[in-house]
Design a protein around this motif. Sequence first.
Motif, mmCIF file in Angstrom:
data_model
loop_
_atom_site.group_PDB
_atom_site.id
_atom_site.type_symbol
_atom_site.label_atom_id
_atom_site.label_comp_id
_atom_site.label_asym_id
_atom_site.label_seq_id
_atom_site.Cartn_x
_atom_site.Cartn_y
_atom_site.Cartn_z
ATOM 1 N N SER A 157 0.984 -1.333 0.046
ATOM 2 C CA SER A 157 -0.028 0.055 -0.051
ATOM 3 C C SER A 157 0.737 1.182 -0.007
ATOM 4 O O SER A 157 0.211 2.553 -0.359
ATOM 5 C CB SER A 157 -0.985 0.139 1.197
ATOM 6 N N TRP A 160 0.731 1.775 -3.637
ATOM 7 C CA TRP A 160 -0.414 1.497 -4.535
ATOM 8 C C TRP A 160 -1.887 2.147 -3.857
ATOM 9 O O TRP A 160 -2.875 1.935 -4.143
ATOM 10 C CB TRP A 160 -0.690 0.123 -4.864
ATOM 11 N N GLY A 161 -1.409 2.524 -2.455
ATOM 12 C CA GLY A 161 -2.678 2.872 -1.580
ATOM 13 C C GLY A 161 -3.562 1.794 -1.180
ATOM 14 O O GLY A 161 -3.139 0.668 -1.051
ATOM 15 N N ASP A 165 -9.071 2.220 -3.495
ATOM 16 C CA ASP A 165 -8.751 3.022 -4.322
ATOM 17 C C ASP A 165 -9.061 2.665 -5.873
ATOM 18 O O ASP A 165 -8.802 1.445 -6.160
ATOM 19 C CB ASP A 165 -7.009 3.254 -4.465
ATOM 20 N N VAL A 369 1.803 4.322 4.183
ATOM 21 C CA VAL A 369 0.875 4.077 3.045
ATOM 22 C C VAL A 369 0.679 5.507 1.988
ATOM 23 O O VAL A 369 1.043 6.497 2.691
ATOM 24 C CB VAL A 369 -0.632 3.746 3.267
ATOM 25 N N ARG A 370 0.536 5.136 0.739
ATOM 26 C CA ARG A 370 -0.094 6.200 -0.059
ATOM 27 C C ARG A 370 -1.559 6.244 -0.075
ATOM 28 O O ARG A 370 -2.188 5.414 -0.130
ATOM 29 C CB ARG A 370 0.346 6.025 -1.542
ATOM 30 N N PHE A 371 -1.893 7.631 0.411
ATOM 31 C CA PHE A 371 -3.343 7.696 0.523
ATOM 32 C C PHE A 371 -3.815 9.091 -0.051
ATOM 33 O O PHE A 371 -3.223 10.122 0.152
ATOM 34 C CB PHE A 371 -3.577 7.910 2.138
ATOM 35 N N ASP A 372 -4.748 8.867 -1.045
ATOM 36 C CA ASP A 372 -5.173 9.554 -2.275
ATOM 37 C C ASP A 372 -3.896 10.522 -2.582
ATOM 38 O O ASP A 372 -3.721 11.821 -2.742
ATOM 39 C CB ASP A 372 -5.822 11.005 -1.299
#
Length: 466
Positions: A157, A160-161, A165, A369-372
Amino acid sequence: MHDIAALKTALEGLAIEDNPQIVRQKSRDFFWYSPVLKRQLEDVTADIVVSARSEADVIRVLKACYELDIPVTTRGAGTGNYGQAMPLSGGVVLSLAEMNQVLETGRGFVRAEAGAIMYAIDEAVRPTGQELRMHPSTYRTATIGGFIAGGSGGVGSINWGGLRDFGNIISLKVVTMEAEPRVLTLSGEDMHKVSHAYGTNGIITEVTVPLTSAYDWVDVLVGFDDFAGAARYADAIANQDGILTKEIAPIAAPLPHDYFLRHRKFLRSDQSVCALMVAPFAMDAFAAFTRRQKGAEVIYRSDLASAEESKGLPPVYELTWNHTTLRGLRVDPSITYLQVLYPFPDHVQKAVKLAEMFGDEVPGHLEFVRFDGKITCFGLPVVRYTTEERLNEIIRIHEDLGCPIFNPHRYTLEEGGMKQTDAVQLAFKGEADPKGLLNPGKMIAWENPDFDFSAEQTFLFPGLAR
Ligand code: FAD
């Protein structure tokens, strides 16, 4: 009372388990992580477990149960944490564990039956140089259908979130709970109808998910004198666009030393740790970058460790996400945990502030994580549990600081999530499960449309009193 005798007759020829001990065992998940859920759900059990081997079996079970008004709760591997897969009104647990075939691998995607274990999917697609974009730390046991219906994200994540998503699920085949069950293929916008809906409004039989390039990921532990140092380092390396990582998790002392028993030989009890998975080609860059970071000490690298040193060590991803908590519970069964979002851009500052505020009562554990599109972090801090009142107070303090809690001490979708009705999932339940027989008690909006989420009351499913 459910007419189980009539159901058994209707399902003759299918694999049915009615031994009460086995049924009880297959009616449980990892709800016992929570002392609150442990108290509420301890006695929950289905009447029978039916194992489906094909979509036709699923249709047959749903049709018969619809006719007899018998609830159906779907089970993948039963690794969910909030009683998600527990049949609150009894009835049937429908196991999809035997629907586990990988059906098709293409460039950038894999199509598999919902009961396929994620590790097995990666084994099957690896000859093409690809792997799943993300998986929970239960990679070696959990099913892809259970992950999509009950999980949120995990290892991977950071790139890739989450599952929520767009693009992280390509399409799903879903069977409805009606007099004549329909098989629908959902994609794009429609995916939100059933993803993370705990199987309350359809049963996923087949999934198509995207793949990415596969690597022999290098497991790394970096030690720090304090949690703040580990958290700042994690944020800094997560923001290094050129260094490919798959997992970045800072964990506060003394948890690594106390809980990671097989790694203990590398750890000091006062050492906080950042656990990482790094692509092999990026190791020189990783080492150069880490050397520049104040107080960072590389204490383990799987690519440099001798066979003797690495012998018996679990993979790093089984130290992270909810495996951190699991390892903690094995050492100290009195602990529990929370799930926190520390919003960008103050995520590190807030996480460190809360960790310092609570000290050893709530030792920090972050998952970057990647978030938005932004790098931020979730937290799964350990809580040294005393009372339910104190747990609620700890939750309130987090929320007052602007850090939402996804409450792992509640069994409903709404209370474990955004604390509001998901109108799309609710509307789809009306179409796909008009009698409300799929995983009853998990969607408050269906059970009690007047429930007031702002009143800070806990939803109690009346059917649970059965
Ligand atoms: P189950 O527990 O069997 O089911 C989960 C939910 O989905 C239930 O509501 C069930 O009824 C429903 N369901 C299952 N299959 C289907 C289907 N085919 N169609 C419709 N509904 C279905 N979660 C994360 O997101 N990330 C993590 O990193 C993570 N780490 C974990 C670590 C540990 C040690 C544990 C115990 C849990 C962790 N979890 C994590 C939670 C859980 O493991 C994941 O959600 C996992 O993917 C669930 O898969 P499963 O096959 O065990 O599903």
